[in-house]
Scaffold this motif. Structure first.
Motif, mmCIF file in Angstrom:
data_model
loop_
_atom_site.group_PDB
_atom_site.id
_atom_site.type_symbol
_atom_site.label_atom_id
_atom_site.label_comp_id
_atom_site.label_asym_id
_atom_site.label_seq_id
_atom_site.Cartn_x
_atom_site.Cartn_y
_atom_site.Cartn_z
ATOM 1 N N THR A 282 84.160 -39.050 40.608
ATOM 2 C CA THR A 282 84.891 -40.318 40.638
ATOM 3 C C THR A 282 84.026 -41.432 40.071
ATOM 4 O O THR A 282 82.869 -41.601 40.473
ATOM 5 C CB THR A 282 85.321 -40.660 42.072
ATOM 6 O OG1 THR A 282 86.212 -39.643 42.540
ATOM 7 C CG2 THR A 282 86.000 -42.011 42.140
ATOM 8 N N VAL A 287 87.908 -46.274 41.203
ATOM 9 C CA VAL A 287 88.144 -45.698 42.525
ATOM 10 C C VAL A 287 89.552 -46.062 42.984
ATOM 11 O O VAL A 287 89.959 -47.223 42.967
ATOM 12 C CB VAL A 287 87.104 -46.209 43.544
ATOM 13 C CG1 VAL A 287 87.377 -45.611 44.924
ATOM 14 C CG2 VAL A 287 85.702 -45.865 43.086
ATOM 15 N N ARG A 291 92.016 -41.881 49.063
ATOM 16 C CA ARG A 291 90.845 -41.018 48.908
ATOM 17 C C ARG A 291 91.208 -39.574 48.569
ATOM 18 O O ARG A 291 90.325 -38.731 48.391
ATOM 19 C CB ARG A 291 89.992 -41.062 50.176
ATOM 20 C CG ARG A 291 90.566 -40.372 51.384
ATOM 21 C CD ARG A 291 89.787 -40.716 52.655
ATOM 22 N NE ARG A 291 89.856 -39.654 53.642
ATOM 23 C CZ ARG A 291 89.545 -39.809 54.913
ATOM 24 N NH1 ARG A 291 89.169 -41.008 55.372
ATOM 25 N NH2 ARG A 291 89.599 -38.789 55.749
ATOM 26 N N ASN A 294 89.320 -38.164 45.512
ATOM 27 C CA ASN A 294 87.881 -38.416 45.364
ATOM 28 C C ASN A 294 87.143 -37.151 44.935
ATOM 29 O O ASN A 294 87.347 -36.071 45.498
ATOM 30 C CB ASN A 294 87.280 -38.913 46.675
ATOM 31 C CG ASN A 294 87.727 -40.314 47.034
ATOM 32 O OD1 ASN A 294 88.458 -40.966 46.283
ATOM 33 N ND2 ASN A 294 87.310 -40.790 48.207
ATOM 34 N N VAL A 402 84.291 -39.911 50.791
ATOM 35 C CA VAL A 402 85.079 -41.111 51.104
ATOM 36 C C VAL A 402 84.305 -42.317 50.572
ATOM 37 O O VAL A 402 83.099 -42.442 50.817
ATOM 38 C CB VAL A 402 85.306 -41.261 52.620
ATOM 39 C CG1 VAL A 402 86.173 -42.481 52.906
ATOM 40 C CG2 VAL A 402 85.929 -40.001 53.210
ATOM 41 N N TRP A 403 85.000 -43.189 49.828
ATOM 42 C CA TRP A 403 84.369 -44.401 49.304
ATOM 43 C C TRP A 403 84.592 -45.543 50.288
ATOM 44 O O TRP A 403 85.724 -45.866 50.639
ATOM 45 C CB TRP A 403 84.958 -44.784 47.941
ATOM 46 C CG TRP A 403 84.442 -43.955 46.808
ATOM 47 C CD1 TRP A 403 84.700 -42.647 46.570
ATOM 48 C CD2 TRP A 403 83.569 -44.389 45.756
ATOM 49 N NE1 TRP A 403 84.049 -42.226 45.435
ATOM 50 C CE2 TRP A 403 83.359 -43.269 44.911
ATOM 51 C CE3 TRP A 403 82.969 -45.609 45.443
ATOM 52 C CZ2 TRP A 403 82.547 -43.345 43.779
ATOM 53 C CZ3 TRP A 403 82.178 -45.672 44.299
ATOM 54 C CH2 TRP A 403 81.966 -44.558 43.492
ATOM 55 N N ASN A 458 90.518 -45.217 50.746
ATOM 56 C CA ASN A 458 89.179 -45.696 50.421
ATOM 57 C C ASN A 458 89.131 -47.182 50.766
ATOM 58 O O ASN A 458 90.159 -47.871 50.752
ATOM 59 C CB ASN A 458 88.880 -45.530 48.933
ATOM 60 C CG ASN A 458 88.684 -44.087 48.522
ATOM 61 O OD1 ASN A 458 87.966 -43.344 49.172
ATOM 62 N ND2 ASN A 458 89.331 -43.690 47.427
#
Length: 477
Positions: A282, A287, A291, A294, A402-403, A458
């Motif tokens: 990613t 982004v 999520r 991802n 996970v961002w 995210n």
């Protein structure tokens, strides 16, 4: 340079046939330049071709290598149950080399003879197509992105993917051959060199590497050929299925996994994105709010090499999935060190001697940063998430990145647990703690309290209240 074997496949005779049985082999090679090359067939029992063979190629490229005019496929006749491999050695001199290691991929196989007492020790590979037909949940989870993205880093939609039942026969044949190879490899004894699974490597040709992008570009990204992405994907799937059917991890099974966990193992769009070629990882500029798509920052590598030369060699496979996760994180706590500088191609090359995401083998062995010396460097939270994802995937344990506020957190869907920052294991407070690494994982209720109640999202706002909770667990007693 010499040619390398990048496809090695065995065709087995019928299981019920009497012995002796004949196994035939097909090899496809990559030729670096026009010329005449000399070679011998080599086998796991130490035998080799009695005659040095030769073939002339008019140009560099990929070619099928037939045995001879009378027998287009190399063959091995066996009168007893046997598990082993065959490959090709390309000679560095026309007269032949003293040592004849394989020049690339090995064709592993298992032959059973009726009534042979070794059939239990070396079981015949099951028919993976028949097994998948009996397990439609798994079959439908095997998803290849067949329709390319218009915008490269967009999350692929369900309509762009095809599940195993709708794959072409050629795609099913690729998986079946890889499964047979992986299953027999587990029987043979699980020893592996990186080159045994050529062309798979943790340092694939990166189509975005300099000079295609400036060395001081703001972020190092990865893109490989789509054909390589396909092989990386189906070999990963084959490894997972072979481990499952061989009972390599007796205390856990993919048959109990939910859709989120199966996707992490079997959805190609969580490894990379078909954008004409295969984009991996990613990109922080793109982004998504959700999520679900991802991707980890890793070039992965041959799953059998990761399993045998890292997970198994370092005794990291525990009695449960959670224990295995804990063992990997303990290894990270003991060994990893956060890199210095920025994530440019130039800095990555200075540290890992590769223009792309840090190679798994380089992280494990350690490298010398030209500016900061030797360490087992990791590219921060995103690089570490890539490492955890690749090595645990080799043990059929899924990890989902996970961002959050520009950082990477880890979600372990089979345990419904999170790590609140990819850098946690080598945080100084954690390194000095006597608590086991599994005590630093948080449950879903805590994740919701600290970050967001929406576990599909995210968190893109890098100044929001959730940002203060990244790595919060490292500050707790």
């Amino acid at each position: 340079m010499l040619p390398t074997v990048f496809s090695a496949r065995a065709t087995l005779p019928g299981a019920g046939l009497a012995c002796p049985k004949t196994v035939t082999f097909k090899f496809r090679i990559s030729v670096p330049a026009a010329g005449t090359y000399y070679y011998r067939y080599v086998r796991s029992d130490g035998a080799r071709s009695g005659k040095i063979l030769q073939k002339t190629f008019g140009a560099a490229g990929e070619y099928d290598l037939p045995y001879n005019q009378d027998k287009p496929d190399y063959y091995w006749m066996l009168g007893k149950t046997y598990c082993g491999w065959t490959s090709i050695h390309f000679e560095s001199v026309p007269a032949g080399d003293a040592a004849v290691p394989p020049s690339g991929a090995l064709a592993h196989f298992t032959v059973n003879c009726p009534g042979d007492p070794n059939n239990t020790k070396y079981p015949a590979p099951p028919d993976i197509g028949a097994w998948l037909a009996q397990h439609p949940t798994i079959a439908n989870a095997l998803k290849w992105q067949s329709v390319a993205n218009t915008i490269g880093y967009d999350t692929p939609t369900a309509a762009q993917k095809i599940s195993y039942p709708a794959w072409s026969q050629a795609q099913k044949d690729d998986l079946a051959a890889a499964f047979q190879n992986a299953y027999s490899w587990f029987s043979y004894g699980s020893a592996s060199k990186m080159s045994d699974d050529a062309p798979l490597t943790d340092k694939p040709e990166n189509l975005l590497a300099p000079p295609n992008n400036p060395v001081d570009s703001s972020v190092a990204l990865m893109k490989v050929k789509l054909s390589y992405g396909w092989k990386l994907y189906y070999e990963s799937v084959a490894h997972a299925l072979a481990a499952e059917l061989h009972g390599i991890f007796p205390n856990w099974s993919i048959l109990s996994y939910n859709a989120d966990s199966l996707a992490a193992l079997f959805d190609s769009a969580l490894m990379g994105t078909n954008a004409g070629d295969f984009l991996i990882g990613t990109y922080r500029i793109f982004v998504s709010n959700k999520r679900v798509g991802n991707q980890a920052h890793t070039g992965y590598g041959p799953p059998r090499w990761i399993y045998s030369q890292f997970m198994k060699k370092n005794n990291l496979i525990g009695s449960t999935r959670l224990a295995t996760i804990g063992n990997v994180l303990e290894w990270a706590r003991k060994n990893l060190r956060h890199f210095e500088g920025t994530d440019t191609y130039e800095n990555f090359y200075d540290i890992w001697q590769y223009y792309g995401y840090p190679p798994i083998s380089s992280i494990i062995a350690g490298t010398t940063d030209v500016n900061n010396g030797f360490a087992r460097w990791t590219a921060g939270c995103h690089g570490s998430l890539g490492f955890y994802t690749a090595v645990l995937k080799a043990a059929n344990i899924p990890v989902r990145p996970v961002w959050v506020c520009g950082h990477a957190l880890a979600y372990f869907p089979t345990e419904n647990l999170y790590m609140d920052h990819g850098d946690d294991p080598y945080n100084l407070s954690v390194k000095n703690s006597t608590k086991p690494m599994t005590d630093f994982l948080i449950d879903e209720a805590t994740y919701k309290s600290w970050f967001t109640s929406d576990v599909t999202a995210n968190i893109l706002d890098e100044n929001g209240p959730a940002c203060e909770n990244v790595a919060r667990v490292t500050t707790m007693p």
